[in-house]
Design a protein around this motif. Structure first.
Motif, PDB file in Angstrom:
ATOM      1  N   ASN A 176      43.618  15.409  55.832  1.00 19.51           N
ATOM      2  CA  ASN A 176      44.397  14.551  55.009  1.00 19.51           C
ATOM      3  C   ASN A 176      45.133  13.669  55.741  1.00 19.51           C
ATOM      4  OD1 ASN A 176      43.671  16.128  53.003  1.00 19.51           O
ATOM      5  ND2 ASN A 176      45.542  17.472  52.612  1.00 19.51           N
ATOM      6  N   LEU A 198      42.954  10.612  56.566  1.00 17.15           N
ATOM      7  CA  LEU A 198      42.560   9.714  55.564  1.00 17.15           C
ATOM      8  C   LEU A 198      43.911   9.093  54.882  1.00 17.15           C
ATOM      9  CD1 LEU A 198      39.938  12.198  53.594  1.00 17.15           C
ATOM     10  CD2 LEU A 198      39.432   9.835  54.382  1.00 17.15           C
ATOM     11  N   THR A 199      45.005   9.233  55.496  1.00 14.55           N
ATOM     12  CA  THR A 199      45.933   8.796  54.776  1.00 14.55           C
ATOM     13  C   THR A 199      46.659   7.786  55.746  1.00 14.55           C
ATOM     14  OG1 THR A 199      47.429  10.675  55.276  1.00 14.55           O
ATOM     15  CG2 THR A 199      46.515   9.938  52.852  1.00 14.55           C
ATOM     16  N   ARG A 253      46.621   4.632  58.873  1.00 18.14           N
ATOM     17  CA  ARG A 253      45.713   3.370  59.302  1.00 18.14           C
ATOM     18  C   ARG A 253      45.781   3.002  60.780  1.00 18.14           C
ATOM     19  NH1 ARG A 253      44.435   0.632  54.520  1.00 18.14           N
ATOM     20  NH2 ARG A 253      44.131  -1.437  55.423  1.00 18.14           N
ATOM     21  N   ARG A 280      37.364   4.549  55.863  1.00 18.47           N
ATOM     22  CA  ARG A 280      37.128   6.047  55.499  1.00 18.47           C
ATOM     23  C   ARG A 280      36.126   6.691  56.607  1.00 18.47           C
ATOM     24  NH1 ARG A 280      39.128   8.173  51.049  1.00 18.47           N
ATOM     25  NH2 ARG A 280      37.524   9.855  50.816  1.00 18.47           N
ATOM     26  N   LEU A 332      37.159   9.656  58.892  1.00 20.63           N
ATOM     27  CA  LEU A 332      36.358  10.957  58.699  1.00 20.63           C
ATOM     28  C   LEU A 332      36.096  11.437  59.978  1.00 20.63           C
ATOM     29  CD1 LEU A 332      34.937  10.321  55.030  1.00 20.63           C
ATOM     30  CD2 LEU A 332      36.455  12.193  55.707  1.00 20.63           C
TER      31      LEU A 332
END
Lengths: 454, 454
Positions: B31, B34-35, B37, B433, B437
């Motif tokens: 989490n 993925l959030t 940058r 992404r 990941l």
């Protein structure tokens, strides 16, 4: 001991030889796919010479004609067109400008939603009400909404690894936002593009108005534009937006599904369908969505034919028309199959982009699902391991009413929504090997489904 | 029955809670990845502001300074530089023109091979001898080779699903072609770019001269250029090539590995290393090769720190210098570890591009391999399923001498060689992404390796 061992060995040797033969046939399919450029060339034509293939458009007619010929080149025994009624929506001039006493003026990257109502050429000006969801809107005082442009700005949840789930959880704003906002007196809606990515491309898509509501204009704004608008609203809630979108909806028109058939060796009257949709949004080449699925389906015929793989059932590659606006092509295909009493054994849809193959989703249960999942062993040499329960797609879905086994082809889906419904969905964003491996995977599954009988 | 069931239930509940906790920690890592940058922003800097990071270059110094700061921002307890001796090769002006009485004249898309010898500014002109392999060359009469430019044109075998195998089977022409051709009196070599793809980018890479041979110029030609040259040779075997490549090799110079360490909670003096290489070829942003591996390694520290994941061992993110020319950074790191008698428990290398994660390759055997493979269950929610026997990479490889468990991070590898060592390997070709990941997968594996003790 000898007496017992002997027949057991015979059985084992027979079984092994058969498994090896199956693996060899699949190997020949993959080798052919990986050394042939015709699917890639077909993709280039659909993207570069017939891009923007919205149902009812001239571009879609070029695509119909081209794929008809491509199916013949691929070796189809018969190719025909199937008439489909489609909406005829035409994008107009479009512009969206924010004017703020605090922040100045700014044009946003926007695109009208498909089937949305337009403005006149002067457009409309109004204040903006930002909401995160339709529910939030419903709980507001109607007086706050009346005369406003409603701005739906709920982002896709990036923590969801399944990007289609993330999309599915946010797309209600785009599909129903205009209709719901209209009930409360809004005069237009702006919807945040439904994508995981922060970019400056508007990602369009269809919107639907419920019967009886006033059809108000609806546009998608890029995620960067949405963030900007939201930030400006924080410092200046009374900013104004001027929106022009002169799109129009003409009377329904006629288009066609394109169908190519490879006749089966023995069960000619049973069918396995592989398909994608030939239409795309008008603002995009629609490479991943879904020219890729179309050229892969054509390539399935070429692969089976050129490798001499014997399929007892007839295999149909179908280019469905008008998936994007109302999926009438898929509906028509199933209706005609039902009328004719055709036996449709299985159907595989490729409409999740052209990334590296990961596997298939099967709409099956219990021991049937287990047997289907066991097919994954033949795909291990190709690192295709995800054989799971799942669905097919909008186009082959209606065949379920005929008892057809529904299967969805599943590529890697992480970057799909970077392209989806936007100008970024170009031929250049497709890798030839990822395309080729997908075609080979689908053709191999067609062979296995036919060979083993599910 | 109660007496027996009670402790069994307790044990089961305890075990389940533990497995759930592990899954929860991995969930928090994914989490967070993925959030956030920051890895993507770091990648942009390395590609856009410090692109072309060949060891010894000014760009590589900018990258060293930037990643030193990025490691501190990520939460490293200590960051330091480790001196590494590196070659200092500098590309010059380069051009390659075919002149044919039959076909006319044409410039090819070329790039000198790394560490190759140059020509003077006037260049060289000669006839061309095309061969498919070093073996074919060895079986020719020396008189056919003398004074010629040898053109190695064996394509990568596209039917190999493992693109690294395809690359490995063809790269001998690039690495040893010049040295071997020189033995037989050739005056230069042109090597077909080692890639599965037909494009007009030259894909460079290192070449090595055996001791004692005359160092002759060596260039890579794009696969489209190679096909053209081969076709022209068929209609005009006596065509001439004029080649200029004023590259030079300066004396060895000094550069640095960049190392950031997150101190372990209890076993501070045992180390888990995650790393990529900071250098790239000079003609490319080197996004996939291997800025991505570097920023993922930095991100591993940020993820473990920001999620509060307790790791008993110390975790090091290492930006290795000079993987491309002679892998001296990886060698130096292992040598210093050996000198200090450090206990290096495991090392994970990310140097196969930044595509969607597929799994890991473990350099292990028997029951140890089996236990490591069983970790895949924790990655099922992320569709990361390929836990197989495999190797690490050029940079962490030397740690094997210290008994360190070697692990390679494996993303999807189908499109990697479309970018590899070419101007096409840009920031834009990385999906955020797929990057995120990958970082999460590596950080999760670090946690699991530490938690379960292998």
């Amino acid at each position: 001991v000898k007496k017992i061992l002997f027949p057991v060995l015979i059985v084992m040797i027979t079984w092994q030889a058969s498994a090896q033969d199956v693996q060899k046939i699949i190997g020949s399919i993959f080798n052919s796919a990986l050394t042939d450029r015709s699917a890639y060339n077909n993709l280039e034509y659909l993207c570069k010479h017939a891009g923007g293939r919205l149902a009812g458009s001239q571009a879609s007619v070029r695509a119909i004609e081209y794929t008809r010929e491509a199916l013949l080149r691929a070796g189809a025994d018969t190719v025909w067109l199937q008439e489909v009624t489609v909406p005829h929506w035409v994008r107009g001039y479009e512009r969206c400008t924010i004017s703020s006493a605090v922040n100045g003026s700014k044009n946003l990257s926007i695109a009208a939603l498909g089937l949305s109502a337009g403005t006149d050429t002067l457009g409309i000006s109004a204040g903006v009400l930002e909401v995160q969801s339709i529910n939030e809107l419903k709980n507001l005082d109607k007086s706050k909404i009346e005369g406003k442009i409603v701005f739906f700005n709920r982002p896709v949840d990036n923590t969801l690894v399944n990007t289609f789930s993330g999309y599915g959880n946010a797309v209600d704003q785009r599909i129903s936002g205009a209709s719901e906002a209209s009930r409360f007196g809004a005069i237009a809606v702006i919807v945040r593009s439904v994508t995981q990515f922060i970019d400056d491309y508007p990602h369009t898509g269809v919107t639907h108005y419920e019967g009886g509501v006033k059809k108000i204009p609806a546009i998608a704004v890029s995620t960067m534009g949405a963030d900007l608008l939201s930030n400006w609203l924080k410092s200046d809630p009374s900013l104004m937006v001027h929106m022009v979108s002169t799109c129009t909806t003409l009377p329904d028109t006629v288009s066609w599904n394109v169908i190519g058939e490879l006749r089966g060796t023995s069960k000619k009257n049973e069918f396995i369908t592989v398909g994608g949709h030939l239409d795309s949004w008008d603002i995009t080449e629609g490479a991943h969505d879904d020219a890729g699925g179309c050229v892969q389906s054509i390539e399935v015929l070429r692969l089976l034919k050129s490798t001499g793989t014997r399929i007892s059932r007839s295999v149909r590659a179908v280019m469905f028309m008008n998936e994007e606006m109302s999926a009438s092509g898929g509906r028509e295909y199933a209706d005609i199959a039902a009328e004719k009493g055709e036996l449709h054994y299985a159907a595989i849809e490729s409409d999740r982009g052209v990334m590296s193959p990961r596997g298939f989703g099967f709409d099956a249960e219990g021991s049937r699902l287990k047997r289907l999942k066991s097919l994954s062993k033949y795909f291990l040499p190709y690192n295709i391991r995800d054989f799971d329960k799942g669905g097919s797609g909008a186009d082959v879905g209606p065949l379920k009413e005929l008892g057809t086994l529904q299967i969805g082809y599943i590529p890697d889906i992480q970057r799909y929504f970077a392209y989806h419904h936007s100008v970024n969905d170009t031929f250049e964003q497709v890798n030839i090997r990822e395309l080729q491996l997908g075609s080979a995977a689908i053709a191999s599954l067609v062979y296995l489904l036919d060979h083993f009988n599910y």
